[in-house]
Design a protein around this motif. Sequence first.
Motif, mmCIF file in Angstrom:
data_model
loop_
_atom_site.group_PDB
_atom_site.id
_atom_site.type_symbol
_atom_site.label_atom_id
_atom_site.label_comp_id
_atom_site.label_asym_id
_atom_site.label_seq_id
_atom_site.Cartn_x
_atom_site.Cartn_y
_atom_site.Cartn_z
ATOM 1 N N MET A 34 0.813 -1.216 0.000
ATOM 2 C CA MET A 34 0.000 0.000 0.000
ATOM 3 C C MET A 34 0.843 1.261 0.000
ATOM 4 S SD MET A 34 -2.907 -1.094 2.813
ATOM 5 C CE MET A 34 -3.739 0.507 2.722
ATOM 6 N N ASP A 35 0.253 2.355 -0.467
ATOM 7 C CA ASP A 35 0.881 3.670 -0.337
ATOM 8 C C ASP A 35 0.835 4.095 1.126
ATOM 9 O OD1 ASP A 35 1.334 3.870 -3.072
ATOM 10 O OD2 ASP A 35 -0.604 4.831 -3.450
ATOM 11 N N ASP A 36 1.727 4.999 1.497
ATOM 12 C CA ASP A 36 1.764 5.482 2.870
ATOM 13 C C ASP A 36 0.651 6.490 3.101
ATOM 14 O OD1 ASP A 36 3.985 3.917 3.266
ATOM 15 O OD2 ASP A 36 5.424 5.551 3.020
ATOM 16 N N ASN A 37 -0.405 6.069 3.780
ATOM 17 C CA ASN A 37 -1.539 6.943 4.049
ATOM 18 C C ASN A 37 -2.242 6.498 5.332
ATOM 19 O OD1 ASN A 37 -3.089 4.661 3.299
ATOM 20 N ND2 ASN A 37 -3.099 5.319 1.155
ATOM 21 N N ALA A 38 -3.304 7.215 5.695
ATOM 22 C CA ALA A 38 -4.016 6.924 6.941
ATOM 23 C C ALA A 38 -4.615 5.523 6.944
ATOM 24 C CB ALA A 38 -5.107 7.970 7.162
#
Length: 322
Positions: A13-17
Amino acid sequence: MDYLNALEEAWGMDDNAEKVKLLEQAIASADMYNDVESAVEARELLIETCLTAGFPKKQLKAFSWLVKKWEDDNSSVDTFDLLWNYKWISEQIATFDEISKTQINRLLEDMKLKFELQNYSLRPYYKVCTLDAMWMGEVEKAKQFFVKWNNTEADHLNDCLACETCSQASYYYFIKDYEKAKETATPIINGKLACAEVPHYTYGEMALVYLELGDAEMAQECFDKGYPLVEKQSALIQPLSCLLKYLVKTNQTEKAREVIDAHLEIVLQAESGMERLLFLQAAYPLFDREKEADLVEMTEALTAKFDVRNGNSYYQDSLNAY
């Protein structure tokens, strides 16, 4: 087990919440099942993710667990990875207004001790001491540590050249040696040095540096190139604040209000008090004293809180000068 699938999914995953939430769920389950290996892996990934996604308190919590686990049994946590993460944590510790100077100094001393016991260079330690002194407005202390930082030999735990150069330019901006800041940052501005967060951080301060040096064209160029890199990025509020300050100083009021309106919600939700302070101080001259009295009060209260913690008037002086 579901948490193992969640951990595997998080790696892609992308770095996000959303990734942060998934990792927190994986950590809770790994702890429940006493799966130390997965608990360590998930926390190390969370620390790395929070660096980009902008959740420094969650990062600090995960790191504290890893340190305790390493101290109890250093075979369960990789020593090099722990010390590498120690740099990130220590560099940001002074940005939390609720953390005292005593706690900050204790953390830095612990970092120094661990680096020494593992026979690593103290260059990263002197660097974070410099940066924390800068966060706390301690000019003379920053100068002393900067000399030690640059006179200490590097090793495998040293930051990349782009990060080192960015931080050195930031130091010169902090002590108001604008010519030296410009000279130091030139390889970054020219595109010869870059990494994950460089030139993102550099453009903000350099817009102000070039403005101080009377180079309006380069100052505007730094804004034009820098703003798209930090726009609506919750982990990059610091350089965004510099760019906002540049707009206010150059009377680009309409654009400045646009930036404030687009980011205020993100800023107010930031876990770091310093990030809120820097942005609010940058926006302070444009706040309507009646309609935005709450923001004025918040800015002044946070300014006072950091100055009390730091034992000086650095941020009040900054606000007065601005």
